[in-house]
Design an enzyme around this catalytic site. Sequence first.
Site, PDB file in Angstrom:
ATOM      1  N   GLU A 131      -0.538  -5.116   8.213  1.00 35.63           N
ATOM      2  CA  GLU A 131      -0.340  -6.325   7.408  1.00 35.63           C
ATOM      3  C   GLU A 131       1.014  -6.944   7.756  1.00 35.63           C
ATOM      4  O   GLU A 131       2.058  -6.317   7.561  1.00 35.63           O
ATOM      5  CB  GLU A 131      -0.403  -5.998   5.919  1.00 35.63           C
ATOM      6  CG  GLU A 131      -0.311  -7.222   5.044  1.00 35.63           C
ATOM      7  CD  GLU A 131      -0.415  -6.891   3.562  1.00 35.63           C
ATOM      8  OE1 GLU A 131      -1.012  -7.691   2.822  1.00 35.63           O
ATOM      9  OE2 GLU A 131       0.097  -5.838   3.153  1.00 35.63           O
ATOM     10  N   THR A 140       0.828  -1.203   0.000  1.00 34.29           N
ATOM     11  CA  THR A 140       0.000   0.000   0.000  1.00 34.29           C
ATOM     12  C   THR A 140       0.863   1.254   0.000  1.00 34.29           C
ATOM     13  O   THR A 140       0.524   2.251  -0.660  1.00 34.29           O
ATOM     14  CB  THR A 140      -0.930  -0.008   1.224  1.00 34.29           C
ATOM     15  OG1 THR A 140      -1.847  -1.102   1.098  1.00 34.29           O
ATOM     16  CG2 THR A 140      -1.713   1.290   1.336  1.00 34.29           C
ATOM     17  N   CYS A 152      -1.788 -11.298  -0.254  1.00 32.43           N
ATOM     18  CA  CYS A 152      -2.394 -10.000   0.067  1.00 32.43           C
ATOM     19  C   CYS A 152      -3.799 -10.157   0.640  1.00 32.43           C
ATOM     20  O   CYS A 152      -4.243  -9.335   1.441  1.00 32.43           O
ATOM     21  CB  CYS A 152      -2.422  -9.110  -1.175  1.00 32.43           C
ATOM     22  SG  CYS A 152      -3.134  -9.902  -2.626  1.00 32.43           S
TER      23      CYS A 152
END
Length: 501
Positions: A411, A260, A314
């Site tokens: 993440e 991101t 992801c």
Amino acid sequence: MATAPRVSRNSRRQGRPAPELIFGDLWPYDPAPESADPKLKTRYDLFIDGAFVPAKSGRTFETINPGNEKKLADVALADAADVDRAFQAARRAQESVWSKLPGRERGKYLYRIARLLQDRAREFAVAETLNGGKPIKEARDFDVPMAAAHFFYHAGWADKLAFAFPGASVSPVGVVGQVIPWNFPLLMLAWKIAPALAAGNCVVLKPAETTPLTALKFAEILQEAELPAGVVNIVAGAGETGAAVVSHPLAAKVAFTGSTEVGKIIQRQLAGSGKKLTLELGGKAANVVFDDAPLEQAVEGVVNGIFFNQGHVCCAGSRLLVQETIADALVAKLKLRLRSLRVGDPLDKNTDVGAINSKAQLEKIRELVASGVKEGAELYESPCRLPAKGFYFRPTLFTQVSMSHRIAREEIFGPVLSVLTFRTVEEAVEKANNTAYGLSAGVWTEKGSRILKLAGELKAGVVWANTFNKFDPTSPFGGYKESGFGREGGRQGLADYVNLS
């Protein structure tokens, strides 16, 4: 062959506690190494204008096997001049050959590429495992077949674009710059290149710096398929090479899959440029398990959701939201299941969890796990033994996690599961959506009405019901919020590679 567990008589007589039992020690498998030859070269050049050429600077970089840290090959390092060569070749091919070919002819090339991938499937699977660290059974049974399937699927669309977008005038975008990640090198290549070629575009693609080998081997298939020179160009390198691809003035469209943070940089950079852009970025998916779910099936789905490809996915189901009344039972089953996961040599067909892709990624995982412990979450790690060489991390889960913990918000991109609980449907939806990401989600329940309700209320591009990590070329994939925009796969993914008027 399985053998019965042996317990020392002396240990029993002397009353010493037996060591913690590990399933892999009780019933060991004989090693089952994959024997197919990956046919790797010691050096790979750039693929530009239909030929392998060295970088203008003469510079190279090493790519290694994360399973044992051994060098695999030297790879030419592309700079801005090499990227420009690739774009110039793509523009020539676009204007003189590819955009002028009838769709049925473009489709023939895509079919040929798909068949050649199938013919060399085991070779590519081994190369993917060596360079990426994923278990060979995943590369063999998922990555390579799915990559070929994407070329087959888009080959079928090549002469049907008018039917895909009825009532519109359809034309190719032009030359497309594409940057792909290291977690699914060959599959991400197929997701990007197949729709671009089917729609009549030419491509300059940059694979990830840690996993360039299957992309460069794929260039050999393009030569064997006699794809016109310049239609696909592959330039290897790190961030500077990717930046040159993204910013090149001949790129009419940019397609990026990755973090991101980098996606935000690209979006700011291209704002106002007139270039088309699709971004497939990070995720922090919620796997929501209700009290009426079949627990054994849910456990397997949760394990697949987070430990597939070492968690380097992801859309990994890295947050488990479980209804309070079954939380203890489900966590107990998960811990038992983690004990049976085999971690080790990625080329062993018995391996469930292979090597972390790089030392840098391993350090990131360790740092985030340490933050979970520091913030008060309860850590459980599989008691498996890790190989002495290579980048490995034990399958891990955290309980007593709150939404304020970093492990619930950031993440991790590794084999780490955070477990949270909920009481009501409304609370489950609120917690699942309480994230900056919106790529995927899973729902486990026997009630069809509840599945439909959550499918509409969960802010995710993909919602799986009583399963997880199911993909198909005909089905679009993509996210919302900080997980990006645009779709890959299906007619919706094809739309991002055409101009409609």
